[in-house]
Design a protein around this motif. Structure first.
Motif, PDB file in Angstrom:
ATOM      1  N   UNK A   1      -2.980  -4.459  -9.577  1.00 15.91           N
ATOM      2  CA  UNK A   1      -1.791  -5.283  -9.814  1.00 15.91           C
ATOM      3  C   UNK A   1      -0.828  -5.174  -8.635  1.00 15.91           C
ATOM      4  N   UNK A   2      -0.638  -3.958  -8.126  1.00 18.62           N
ATOM      5  CA  UNK A   2       0.264  -3.773  -6.988  1.00 18.62           C
ATOM      6  C   UNK A   2      -0.259  -4.476  -5.734  1.00 18.62           C
ATOM      7  N   UNK A   3      -1.567  -4.457  -5.534  1.00 23.67           N
ATOM      8  CA  UNK A   3      -2.141  -5.019  -4.305  1.00 23.67           C
ATOM      9  C   UNK A   3      -2.318  -6.528  -4.365  1.00 23.67           C
ATOM     10  N   UNK A   4      -2.691  -7.044  -5.554  1.00 19.63           N
ATOM     11  CA  UNK A   4      -3.071  -8.456  -5.636  1.00 19.63           C
ATOM     12  C   UNK A   4      -2.221  -9.279  -6.597  1.00 19.63           C
ATOM     13  N   UNK A   5      -1.445  -8.625  -7.428  1.00 14.43           N
ATOM     14  CA  UNK A   5      -0.637  -9.350  -8.402  1.00 14.43           C
ATOM     15  C   UNK A   5      -1.357  -9.486  -9.732  1.00 14.43           C
ATOM     16  N   UNK A   6      -0.590  -9.823 -10.771  1.00 21.43           N
ATOM     17  CA  UNK A   6      -1.148  -9.913 -12.121  1.00 21.43           C
ATOM     18  C   UNK A   6      -2.141 -11.055 -12.282  1.00 21.43           C
ATOM     19  N   UNK A   7      -2.040 -12.073 -11.445  1.00 26.04           N
ATOM     20  CA  UNK A   7      -2.978 -13.190 -11.541  1.00 26.04           C
ATOM     21  C   UNK A   7      -4.399 -12.770 -11.194  1.00 26.04           C
ATOM     22  N   UNK A   8      -4.563 -11.600 -10.612  1.00 28.10           N
ATOM     23  CA  UNK A   8      -5.903 -11.126 -10.248  1.00 28.10           C
ATOM     24  C   UNK A   8      -6.619 -10.450 -11.409  1.00 28.10           C
TER      25      UNK A   8
ATOM     26  N   UNK B   1       1.608  -9.647 -17.274  1.00 31.33           N
ATOM     27  CA  UNK B   1       0.784 -10.818 -17.477  1.00 31.33           C
ATOM     28  C   UNK B   1      -0.601 -10.710 -16.874  1.00 31.33           C
ATOM     29  N   UNK B   2      -1.340 -11.813 -16.970  1.00 32.49           N
ATOM     30  CA  UNK B   2      -2.737 -11.849 -16.544  1.00 32.49           C
ATOM     31  C   UNK B   2      -3.156 -13.308 -16.398  1.00 32.49           C
TER      32      UNK B   2
ATOM     33  N   UNK C   1     -14.338 -17.598  -5.436  1.00 30.73           N
ATOM     34  CA  UNK C   1     -13.488 -18.416  -4.560  1.00 30.73           C
ATOM     35  C   UNK C   1     -12.289 -18.972  -5.336  1.00 30.73           C
ATOM     36  N   UNK C   2     -11.608 -18.079  -6.039  1.00 29.92           N
ATOM     37  CA  UNK C   2     -10.489 -18.504  -6.872  1.00 29.92           C
ATOM     38  C   UNK C   2      -9.407 -19.247  -6.119  1.00 29.92           C
ATOM     39  N   UNK C   3      -9.115 -18.835  -4.888  1.00 28.08           N
ATOM     40  CA  UNK C   3      -8.020 -19.468  -4.143  1.00 28.08           C
ATOM     41  C   UNK C   3      -8.362 -20.900  -3.719  1.00 28.08           C
ATOM     42  N   UNK C   4      -9.603 -21.315  -3.924  1.00 22.63           N
ATOM     43  CA  UNK C   4      -9.988 -22.699  -3.647  1.00 22.63           C
ATOM     44  C   UNK C   4      -9.924 -23.565  -4.896  1.00 22.63           C
ATOM     45  N   UNK C   5      -9.617 -22.967  -6.042  1.00 24.08           N
ATOM     46  CA  UNK C   5      -9.599 -23.700  -7.304  1.00 24.08           C
ATOM     47  C   UNK C   5      -8.223 -24.301  -7.542  1.00 24.08           C
ATOM     48  N   UNK C   6      -8.206 -25.590  -7.868  1.00 23.35           N
ATOM     49  CA  UNK C   6      -6.956 -26.310  -8.074  1.00 23.35           C
ATOM     50  C   UNK C   6      -6.986 -27.040  -9.411  1.00 23.35           C
ATOM     51  N   UNK C   7      -5.848 -27.640  -9.731  1.00 24.28           N
ATOM     52  CA  UNK C   7      -5.777 -28.449 -10.944  1.00 24.28           C
ATOM     53  C   UNK C   7      -6.664 -29.681 -10.847  1.00 24.28           C
TER      54      UNK C   7
ATOM     55  N   UNK D   1      -4.829 -16.310  -6.141  1.00 20.46           N
ATOM     56  CA  UNK D   1      -5.561 -15.061  -5.952  1.00 20.46           C
ATOM     57  C   UNK D   1      -6.922 -15.151  -6.635  1.00 20.46           C
ATOM     58  N   UNK D   2      -7.912 -14.516  -6.062  1.00 22.78           N
ATOM     59  CA  UNK D   2      -9.208 -14.367  -6.723  1.00 22.78           C
ATOM     60  C   UNK D   2      -9.099 -13.307  -7.819  1.00 22.78           C
ATOM     61  N   UNK D   3      -9.998 -13.383  -8.791  1.00 26.50           N
ATOM     62  CA  UNK D   3     -10.061 -12.334  -9.813  1.00 26.50           C
ATOM     63  C   UNK D   3     -10.551 -11.037  -9.175  1.00 26.50           C
ATOM     64  N   UNK D   4      -9.793  -9.971  -9.376  1.00 29.89           N
ATOM     65  CA  UNK D   4     -10.158  -8.654  -8.857  1.00 29.89           C
ATOM     66  C   UNK D   4     -10.432  -7.633  -9.958  1.00 29.89           C
ATOM     67  N   UNK D   5     -10.031  -7.959 -11.174  1.00 31.09           N
ATOM     68  CA  UNK D   5     -10.222  -7.037 -12.296  1.00 31.09           C
ATOM     69  C   UNK D   5     -10.590  -7.841 -13.535  1.00 31.09           C
TER      70      UNK D   5
END
Length: 798
Positions: free
Chosen positions: A146-153, A179-180, A439-445, A458-462
């Motif tokens: 969470x600290x390195x990548x944020x909760x979106x990961x 969050x997540x 390739x999460x950072x390439x995914x858009x609406x 961010x890509x999923x890391x966890x």
């Protein structure tokens, strides 16, 4: 020596006790225990208690289970059989799967201790660690990520292995931590969930209850088999069997496979090539128009876009109506005659014309579809097309009718533990979680259906995976999923809570032992034509080092500094009681909490007798408008036209403003000389998805088989019982051949959910008959959902 009286039931109960002891590691000689003294153990009459619990797997049956317990061990399991509801009692009894829970509880695959991975992800090699070691490491790694990548990961995977009022506490914990990344939809019915709210303005997608069909003259059932998919309890299995017995209606089953729901009852099986329902409906609709069998008055008053008379201004005068599509004046200039549809569907043109006359003259008409027709690459269009038949004939919102979607149910809505607000606004379609790792950072609406944000940052890391086998076994293209999950540079932490060593559990970095819901206090509600709830206590004390999810997350929350926010000072039992009382405050007819626990099972009739979808809208559309932009049912959808124009769609991705037939993706739906057979999945009596897939007794009673028509088996030299290999560009799987005319020629079928069994470091050939070895991961165009019935393959002797 006196003759011992040992009834069959007493023998089975006694045998059950011995099995429980053996499964728990006890050393006992069965022959001596039963007969060594000449007196059966049943005559020892040990103290026995009975405890109510419930099944909590992803089946709406939620069956009541009554556990017989001796010396803190379950000796046998029965179900509800007491007609005390005060009305015609549906008796929500458990199926054979629920009655084998003791084997699962004490089986060799049971997870008993916290474990840490020591091999490569997917190998299934672990070492036992203490709870303190596991939770300290998980808390440290989760905080680092969470600290390195944020909760979106951090992503909570879609999972259906457990349901109850307090089953889903992971979202609550993550919201306490900031969050997540959430997932929306599911693997079962995402295409239907997406399309029906758009075109019929519904908050959900369920329709009339099945008892409404008792008044119908004709019932059309597209790709639905409740007696297989919903076996236990008093839900659609029970309701469907009762409907077949009580209804005077003619039932026509439209399906590539002669299912168990169509067997043993009056009705007609109309075989159809998989994925071609929209073509059949288009041809029927064409004949309704030609034969003047449509209800034009209904279409003009309640619908938008059947013909030019009700087209929205943005599409007027452009030959874009549904009638134009049918009559060959639309975008493709092809008239949808029965002769056009016959080679596509495999249904003769003459039968299509007969069926059109039956549909056009039947009043009431009840059209229902399962989730099979929509779980395809062209699933949204397939699903939407089926709903046209009741609309064209005006058979919506009236007694004996349905809207063409899934049947509805009547249930008791129990409150669930609140998750709180998720500060992370972005969410993804659950089926695309591997994309979000890779390739999460390439995914858009616009290219991947991201909601709540224009794109992922961010890509999923966890991954936190509770009670689910969708990491691999139930996911599309298992070989691809393996490659992504096995790469530790992509997803850095995977935590799995499970009762058994599933294929997905093998990918855990930390694997934690869970309790069944009946091994702890629990409460659940469900229903079909009749609603019921089950209140249960723990059948035994926790064995080995298993913990409930709530207890585990409380300990994890303590390490992360959010215990008070997570628990609010309450135990899980206190939460359950509070949630029940909050429900009862709005539903005074419910028994008190103490009464519910004492009773175990509570049943309730639908006060309206039956539910009819769109009834209020049909009675007064002005006072009860739908939530569509027009307030009406939209046969032409400006919303879909706008989506199609704005989204980044791939080749053969079809999002049309009217319901059209599309063959789907060439690589998954169009047979070739090399891959000449279609392959479709179905639900199976021996499992519920992959749950119970590890129970050997059920595997013996329900072997994993490939249904293949004799016309396809003979030229391949395949006989019943042969072991065969099913292969395509995604992978290969092996199972036993069932040669049967109950599947259409050119199509093979296999039950989904079998446990994947492959050497992923070797040839990767699955020996377990897991269909997702050969399925695609390319999602359907609109919902970005699971298309796992769209497959082409070749079958050879193994």
């Amino acid at each position: 020596m006196p003759q011992a009286n040992l009834s069959r039931r007493s023998f089975l109960r006694t045998s059950g006790a011995l099995g429980a002891l053996a499964g728990a590691g006890g050393a006992v000689a069965a022959t001596d225990a039963l007969f060594g003294s000449g007196v059966p153990c049943a005559h020892a009459a040990p103290d026995e208690k009975t405890v109510w619990g419930h099944c909590a797997i992803n089946c709406p049956g939620r069956c009541p289970l009554r556990f017989h317990v001796v010396d803190d061990e379950v000796t046998w399991v029965e179900s509800y059989a007491t007609p005390d509801a005060g009305f015609e009692d549906p008796q929500p009894r458990a199926c054979l799967r629920g009655r084998t829970y003791r084997r699962w509880m004490n089986g060799p695959d049971r997870v008993n201790y916290p474990m840490r991975r020591v091999g490569r992800r997917g190998e299934g090699r672990f070492e036992r660690v203490s709870w303190d070691e596991a939770l300290d490491a998980i808390a440290s790694e989760l905080r680092r990520i969470i600290d390195a990548y944020g909760n979106e990961s951090v992503f909570l995977t879609y999972a259906t292995g457990v349901s109850s009022t307090t089953a889903r506490t992971l979202p609550r914990l993550m919201n306490c931590l900031g969050g997540y990344l959430a997932g929306y939809g599911d693997y079962s019915a995402m295409q239907m969930q997406r399309i029906l709210p758009v075109v019929q303005g519904m908050t959900g997608f369920y329709g009339s209850t099945l008892n409404a069909a008792e008044e119908a003259e004709l019932i059309l059932a597209f790709g639905t088999s409740p007696v297989e998919t919903r076996q236990g309890g008093a839900v659609s299995h029970y309701d469907w069997v009762r409907l077949r017995e009580k209804a005077g209606a003619r039932i026509i089953y439209i399906d590539p496979r002669l299912s168990d729901s169509a067997m043993g009852g009056a009705g007609e099986w109309l075989p159809i090539n998989p994925g071609t329902d929209a073509a059949l409906v288009s041809a029927i609709a064409h004949e309704l128009v030609v034969g003047d069998l449509i209800d034009k008055e209904f279409l003009d008053a309640y619908c938008v876009g059947f013909d030019e008379d009700t087209m929205p201004p943005s599409a007027r005068g452009q030959n874009r109506s549904y009638r134009d599509y049918l009559m060959g004046t639309g975008y493709d200039k092809v008239e949808k005659t029965p002769e056009w549809a016959a080679p596509i569907t495999g249904v003769p043109a003459a039968r299509i014309r007969e069926l059109a006359r039956e549909v056009g003259t039947a009043k009431p008409l009840f059209v229902v579809q399962g989730w099979g027709p929509q779980r395809r690459s062209n699933g949204e269009m397939n699903c939407w097309s089926i709903t046209m038949l009741p609309l064209l004939t005006g058979q919506v919102g009236l007694p004996g009718t349905n809207h063409g979607g899934r049947e509805g149910s009547f249930s008791i809505g129990l409150k669930s533990i609140p998750a709180g607000q998720n500060p992370v606004k972005a969410s993804i379609p659950v089926f695309l979680y591997t994309d979000a790792i890779d390739h999460g950072t390439e995914m858009t609406a616009l290219n991947a259906g991201v909601q709540g944000a224009p794109a992922l940052t961010q890509n999923i890391k966890c991954i936190l995976n509770y009670a689910g086998n969708c990491l691999t076994n139930q996911h599309g293209n298992i070989n691809r999923a393996h490659d992504i999950l096995a790469d530790e540079s992509k997803c850095e932490l995977i935590v799995v809570w499970e009762t058994a060593m599933t294929d997905s559990a093998k990918y855990a970095d930390y694997l934690l032992p869970d309790l069944f819901r009946f091994e702890q206090r629990s409460l659940i509600g469900t229903g079909g034509d009749v609603a019921y709830l089950v209140a249960g206590e723990a059948c035994t004390t926790p064995k080995f080092e298993r913990k409930s999810l709530y207890e585990c997350l409380t300990l994890l929350a303590r390490r992360l500094g959010v215990e008070e926010a997570f628990t609010e000072g309450k135990t899980e039992s206190e939460w359950i009681e509070q949630l029940y009382e909050e429900t009862r405050a709005k539903d005074a007819g419910l028994p008190t909490y103490a009464e519910a626990l004492a009773r175990g099972v509570y049943l309730r009739e639908n006060p309206r007798g039956r539910t009819i979808v769109h009834e209020a809208f049909r009675a007064d559309p002005a006072a009860n408008p739908l939530s569509t932009p027009s307030g009406k049912i939209e046969i032409y959808s400006e919303t879909l036209a706008q989506i199609a124009a704005a989204w980044d769609l791939g080749p053969e991705d079809v999002i049309a403003p009217v319901p059209v037939y599309t063959p789907g993706f060439t690589e998954t739906d169009v047979p070739t000389e090399r891959l000449p057979l279609r392959c479709s999945g179905f639900h199976y009596r021996g499992r519920l998805h992959s749950s119970w897939g590890g129970i050997e007794l059920l595997r013996q009673a329900n072997p994993q088989e490939l249904w293949i028509n004799p016309a396809d088996a003979e030229p391949r030299g395949i006989a019943a019982g042969d072991r065969v290999r099913v292969a395509n560009d995604f992978g290969a799987t092996e199972l036993i051949a069932k040669v049967t005319p109950r599947v259409v020629p050119g199509t093979v079928c296999m039950a989904q959910g079998a446990w994947h069994d492959a050497d992923m470091g070797g040839d990767r050939v699955d020996r377990g008959g897991c269909i997702n070895t050969i399925t695609t991961h390319r999602p359907s165009p609109l919902a970005k959902g699971n298309p796992q019935h769209s497959n082409i393959c070749e079958v050879t002797k193994a």
